[in-house]
Write an enzyme that holds these catalytic residues in place. Structure first.
Site, PDB file in Angstrom:
ATOM      1  N   ALA A  14      13.938  -1.025  12.623  1.00 38.53           N
ATOM      2  CA  ALA A  14      15.015  -0.779  11.668  1.00 38.53           C
ATOM      3  C   ALA A  14      15.988  -1.944  11.495  1.00 38.53           C
ATOM      4  O   ALA A  14      17.003  -1.797  10.817  1.00 38.53           O
ATOM      5  CB  ALA A  14      15.802   0.468  12.081  1.00 38.53           C
ATOM      6  N   TYR A 154      -4.933  -4.230  11.079  1.00 34.46           N
ATOM      7  CA  TYR A 154      -3.851  -3.504  10.414  1.00 34.46           C
ATOM      8  C   TYR A 154      -4.388  -2.273   9.689  1.00 34.46           C
ATOM      9  O   TYR A 154      -3.822  -1.177   9.775  1.00 34.46           O
ATOM     10  CB  TYR A 154      -3.154  -4.450   9.438  1.00 34.46           C
ATOM     11  CG  TYR A 154      -1.909  -3.920   8.775  1.00 34.46           C
ATOM     12  CD1 TYR A 154      -0.705  -3.882   9.459  1.00 34.46           C
ATOM     13  CD2 TYR A 154      -1.929  -3.487   7.451  1.00 34.46           C
ATOM     14  CE1 TYR A 154       0.451  -3.419   8.846  1.00 34.46           C
ATOM     15  CE2 TYR A 154      -0.788  -3.024   6.825  1.00 34.46           C
ATOM     16  CZ  TYR A 154       0.403  -2.998   7.527  1.00 34.46           C
ATOM     17  OH  TYR A 154       1.546  -2.544   6.914  1.00 34.46           O
ATOM     18  N   LYS A 158      -3.408   1.590  10.547  1.00 37.29           N
ATOM     19  CA  LYS A 158      -2.757   2.450   9.562  1.00 37.29           C
ATOM     20  C   LYS A 158      -3.613   3.686   9.251  1.00 37.29           C
ATOM     21  O   LYS A 158      -3.077   4.777   9.020  1.00 37.29           O
ATOM     22  CB  LYS A 158      -2.471   1.661   8.287  1.00 37.29           C
ATOM     23  CG  LYS A 158      -1.395   0.581   8.458  1.00 37.29           C
ATOM     24  CD  LYS A 158      -0.097   1.144   8.989  1.00 37.29           C
ATOM     25  CE  LYS A 158       1.050   0.155   8.867  1.00 37.29           C
ATOM     26  NZ  LYS A 158       2.326   0.710   9.399  1.00 37.29           N
TER      27      LYS A 158
END
Length: 253
Positions: A14, A154, A158
């Site tokens: 974040a 990746y 995912k």
């Protein structure tokens, strides 16, 4: 505003980009937000902006792929902000390469942050959610889950997150916890800017090329993903669980 100020959310990754926007949006929705990233100092400006806008926030440094670090982070959030009942697993890295050139270490690094990190954070946070009888877990997948050249690690991570999401939805639904995933398309972040540099073109050129392939005619912004996360974390989204929402400006197979 659908959340009350006694509800606490954790957003990983974040300190910037999508995670920063999600943290700000959930704070605007009424959550107290733990802004979590690897570097706690990088989280402090985000937490400060949330507090300046009237919200409650805590900057937390943690390695989500490390079991003890993840557990300590969730325990700290519970002690300093309150028991977390919403978790957005956004932390992620890329180590792109074609399969024959991809070091095993790059495969492991991507799997550890995306998959192991989401597992560890979810496992730690769900204890508080089950006790509260209410919870929201949102995992960040990607359109790359459908396959993308040069991203075997990746894409696999995912895609794995989508299976993880559906399984947790089945396991945790009886405790009032929903689990969903967001699969962004092209979003304007530091990560996509780095892709432009790697390709030897400007970010503006890359965005223009991408926009030509997107039905709505533009690339996405972190705020587009934050809006989807906000929906999944609402009270009135309680009948939506185990779903993967593609936020990509058009349909995806």
């Amino acid at each position: 505003m659908t959340a009350t100020r006694d509800r606490v959310a954790i957003v990983t990754g974040a300190a910037r980009g999508i995670g920063e926007s999600v943290a700000a949006r959930l704070a605007a929705d009424g959550f107290a937000v733990a802004v979590l990233d690897l570097d706690e100092d990088a989280c402090k400006p985000v937490a400060a902006r949330i507090e300046a806008a009237g919200g409650r926030a805590l900057a937390v440094g943690a390695d989500v792929a490390d079991e003890q670090s993840a557990d300590r982070a969730v325990a700290r959030v519970a002690a300093e902000l309150g028991p977390p009942v919403a978790l957005v697993n956004n932390a992620g890295i890329t180590r792109d390469n074609l399969l024959f050139k991809m070091p095993a270490a790059d495969w492991d690094a991507v799997m550890n942050v995306h998959l192991r990190g989401s597992f560890l954070m979810s496992r730690a946070a769900q204890r508080h959610m089950t006790e509260a009888g209410w919870g929201r877990i949102v995992n960040l997948s990607s359109t790359s889950a459908l396959g993308n050249r040069g991203q075997a690690n990746y894409s696999a991570a995912k895609a794995g997150l989508q299976g993880f999401t559906k399984t947790l939805a089945i396991e945790l639904g009886r405790f009032g916890i929903t689990v969903n995933a967001i699969a962004p398309g092209f979003i304007e972040t530091e990560m996509t800017a780095a892709t432009a540099r790697r390709l030897g073109i400007t970010f503006e050129e890359l965005k223009a090329l991408a926009a030509k392939e997107i039905p709505v005619g533009r690339t996405g912004l972190p705020e587009d993903i934050a809006a989807a996360a906000s929906f999944f974390c609402r009270d009135d989204a309680s009948f939506v669980s185990g779903q993967v929402l593609y936020v990509a400006g058009g349909p995806k197979d």
